[in-house]
Design an enzyme around this catalytic site. Sequence first.
Site, mmCIF file in Angstrom:
data_model
loop_
_atom_site.group_PDB
_atom_site.id
_atom_site.type_symbol
_atom_site.label_atom_id
_atom_site.label_comp_id
_atom_site.label_asym_id
_atom_site.label_seq_id
_atom_site.Cartn_x
_atom_site.Cartn_y
_atom_site.Cartn_z
ATOM 1 N N ASP A 70 38.680 38.579 35.712
ATOM 2 C CA ASP A 70 38.321 37.643 36.781
ATOM 3 C C ASP A 70 38.088 36.245 36.187
ATOM 4 O OD1 ASP A 70 37.609 36.879 39.382
ATOM 5 O OD2 ASP A 70 35.497 37.331 39.047
ATOM 6 N N HIS A 71 38.715 35.236 36.747
ATOM 7 C CA HIS A 71 38.589 33.851 36.260
ATOM 8 C C HIS A 71 38.810 33.740 34.751
ATOM 9 C CE1 HIS A 71 37.423 32.134 40.066
ATOM 10 N NE2 HIS A 71 36.639 33.177 40.252
ATOM 11 N N ASP A 116 42.755 31.446 35.461
ATOM 12 C CA ASP A 116 42.211 30.396 36.323
ATOM 13 C C ASP A 116 42.399 29.041 35.651
ATOM 14 O OD1 ASP A 116 40.849 28.651 37.898
ATOM 15 O OD2 ASP A 116 38.936 29.725 37.865
ATOM 16 N N HIS A 126 38.153 34.577 47.164
ATOM 17 C CA HIS A 126 36.994 34.688 46.277
ATOM 18 C C HIS A 126 35.721 34.484 47.099
ATOM 19 C CE1 HIS A 126 38.694 34.675 42.109
ATOM 20 N NE2 HIS A 126 39.777 34.485 42.830
ATOM 21 N N GLY A 127 34.584 34.770 46.471
ATOM 22 C CA GLY A 127 33.303 34.500 47.129
ATOM 23 C C GLY A 127 33.076 35.374 48.353
ATOM 24 N N VAL A 181 34.141 40.605 45.593
ATOM 25 C CA VAL A 181 32.712 40.747 45.889
ATOM 26 C C VAL A 181 31.954 41.008 44.588
ATOM 27 C CG1 VAL A 181 30.977 42.066 47.163
ATOM 28 C CG2 VAL A 181 33.260 41.743 48.152
ATOM 29 N N ASN A 182 30.979 40.190 44.322
ATOM 30 C CA ASN A 182 30.189 40.346 43.101
ATOM 31 C C ASN A 182 28.693 40.267 43.407
ATOM 32 O OD1 ASN A 182 29.245 40.382 40.475
ATOM 33 N ND2 ASN A 182 29.895 38.320 39.970
HETATM 34 P P1 13P Z 1 30.658 36.503 45.106
HETATM 35 O O1 13P Z 1 29.777 36.644 43.911
HETATM 36 O O2 13P Z 1 30.281 35.372 45.971
HETATM 37 O O3 13P Z 1 30.779 37.788 45.865
HETATM 38 O O4 13P Z 1 32.114 36.126 44.577
HETATM 39 C C1 13P Z 1 32.814 37.020 43.754
HETATM 40 C C2 13P Z 1 34.059 36.418 43.230
HETATM 41 O O5 13P Z 1 34.748 35.670 43.902
HETATM 42 C C3 13P Z 1 34.486 36.782 41.878
HETATM 43 O O6 13P Z 1 35.632 36.104 41.477
#
Ligand code: 13P
Length: 287
Positions: A84-85, A105, A207-208, A230-231
């Site tokens: 991720d990124h 990224d 994302h996010g 989702v993180n």
């Molecule tokens: P959130 O932490 O806002 O769920 O975003 C996760 C994300 O986009 C990881 O790349």
Amino acid sequence: MLVSAKDMLQKARAEGYGVAQININNLEWIKAVLSTVQELNSPVILGVSEGAAKYMGGYENVMAMVTALDKAMKITVPVAVHLDHGTYEGAFKAIRAGFTSVMFDGSHYPFEENLKKTKEVVAVAHACGVSVEAEVGSIGGEEDGVIGLGEVADIEECRIIAETGVDLFAAGIGNIHGKYPANWPGLRFDVLENVAKVTNGVPLVLHGGTGIPADQIKKAISLGIAKINVNTELQLAFAAATREYILAGKDLESKGFDPRKLLDPGYKAMKKVVAEKLEMFGSVNKA
Ligand code: 13P
């Protein structure tokens, strides 16, 4: 079953549902995600940031843990292990360690450099059967208490990056990592529609995912989003359940201090969040 993200996302885009990318942090996270997707017969993408990989002992150890658990837990649904990124260097390291998918990224580079580096990552990744996510227009988020609203992607840049042959594509559409501020104006569906028009059917990434209301998620999927990240939401759920356990004094009762007991409420809380997301994104029974 460990696979690249390409086929599962093309299927999702064609059939109009989203696949969850759930970011992992340790053993409990991996087990919570794998057990839930197997129970609900859903594909999934395990997101691993460079920081999380470092925390877990490096890319090789992430792959060792996920590969062994995939086997021991008899996971038959498609699971991608996705950087991720990723930085430019990180993407190559993750490919070498056996990741099945990587995000490069380059959104913070001048556009020409993002394009050049994305092409280089695509060439190596595809030779190894690894899928690639690129990004145009940075995603906002909270850093040291300052919330950036992120950039909105330039449509011409989206068209050019999509032509590099990337398998999945993230564009900033007003989304933010972490919690959304109360005055967040919502996703820019006008931008998403334009991004979808110029990216030739490449599965799009949102994302996010934490805190985006279900109606906006569903609309985004209808406009071409095939992966939602989702993180933070799992981290919040894990922390809240662990806090409740300790505040109730349960760690002081009998063997309540045993990590297998202490971490169990958090584990269960994460499983609940994963199940809710799979339902919301429509990937249940789509393995
Ligand atoms: P959130 O932490 O806002 O769920 O975003 C996760 C994300 O986009 C990881 O790349």
